[in-house]
Every structure is written in C-alpha cells, then in structure tokens.
Design a protein around this motif. Structure first.
Motif: not given
Length: 178
Positions: A105-118, A168-173
């Motif tokens: 969901e965080a990736a779909r919303k492009r929420d970098r901060a949430r991805v980083a927290r996870l 890592s893949a999502i952060e790169e994307e």
C-alpha cells in the motif's frame, strides 16, 4: 562442501569478528594466488586453484549469518537445507502477510517515508533476531538438542530478509524518475 570454519581456520562460532575473517581470507588468498604457482607442476596449480575456490566459498558462507548458522548446525549434527527448515508459525506468516500488505500500500501511494519506516522496523527486528540466534548458539555450546530452536529463528530471519529485499526494490523504484 567442506566445513567453512575449517577451510578458513577460524573458530566455529556465530559471533565471528568479520574484520578478522576478511583478513584471514586475504592472507589465504595471497598464499593461494595463481601467480605464486605459475612455475609449479599442473597438479599443484590445480590444487592451489581448488583451495582458492574453497576459500572464497567459505568466506561467502561465513559472511552471511543464515548460512553461518546453518554451517554451525551442520557441525552439531543437524542437517541443513530445505528438508530441515522449520515451517513458519501461522502467527509469523500472518504478521508477514500484513506487513507486506502495508508495504504494498505504501508503495502504491508512493509514500517513501512509510516505506522507510517499515524497512527500519524490519531491520531492527533483523538485528534482534540475529542477537537472539547468537545467544542461542553461545548458550548451547554445540549441543544439537539445544540448537533446534535456532531452526525456527532462521526461518523467521529468511522472511525478514525477503521483506527487506522488497523494501530495497521499492525504495529503488521510488527514487527512479517516472
């Protein structure tokens, strides 16, 4: 495969000093370098090359905490690999599924901060799991019966690693321009 601890001549323990391990590998690599055997008979050159390959393989195993733990379990008489991997508990599977859904969901919303927290939370869990595995090896003293609990922790660690690979893949994307 030969025992990676024996190959590198290091004490079989989970909490290895990785800098000392790297230095030991460099020393062995220097001694086994093909240039040192250029004038040697073919059999001796092949033997040195084989030992150099074993040395490199041993380093790869011992650098990775999961593979290092598996090597220690094998030394203790517990088989390793797919056939001995413990099944993950339903609670762990549910937790990982929920974490992956949140990550998705965080990736779909492009929420970098949430991805980083996870990712940060899972990295902290990875470190805690590694510390627990280290304590289990230290307490067991090589006793196979006392090491069976490590199998479940390794299963959890594998799920954590897969999750972190996804992070890592999502952060790169998310850092790539659209």
């Amino acid at each position: 495969m030969t025992d990676p601890f024996d190959t590198l001549g290091v004490e079989p323990r989970f909490d290895l000093d990785l800098r000392a391990l790297e230095q030991r590998h460099r020393d062995l690599s220097r001694a086994l370098h093909p240039d040192r055997y250029a004038g040697a008979p073919a059999a001796e050159r092949r033997l040195a090359l084989g030992r150099a390959i074993e040395t490199n393989d041993a380093l790869r195993v011992l650098r990775d905490p999961i593979r290092r733990a598996e090597a220690l379990l094998q030394r203790a008489g517990l088989a390793r690999g797919e056939e001995t991997q413990q099944k993950a508990s339903p609670a762990l599977l549910m937790e990982m599924m929920e974490s992956r859904e949140e990550l998705s969901e965080a990736a779909r919303k492009r929420d970098r901060a949430r991805v980083a927290r996870l990712g940060d939370a899972m990295r902290a869990r990875e470190q805690a799991t590694l510390a627990t595995i280290g304590r289990a090896f230290a307490a067991a003293g090589g006793e196979a019966a006392q090491l069976k609990g490590v199998l479940a922790m390794l299963s959890e660690l594998r799920y954590i690693r897969r999750f972190l690979d996804e992070v890592s893949a999502i952060e790169e994307e998310l850092t790539d321009p659209i």
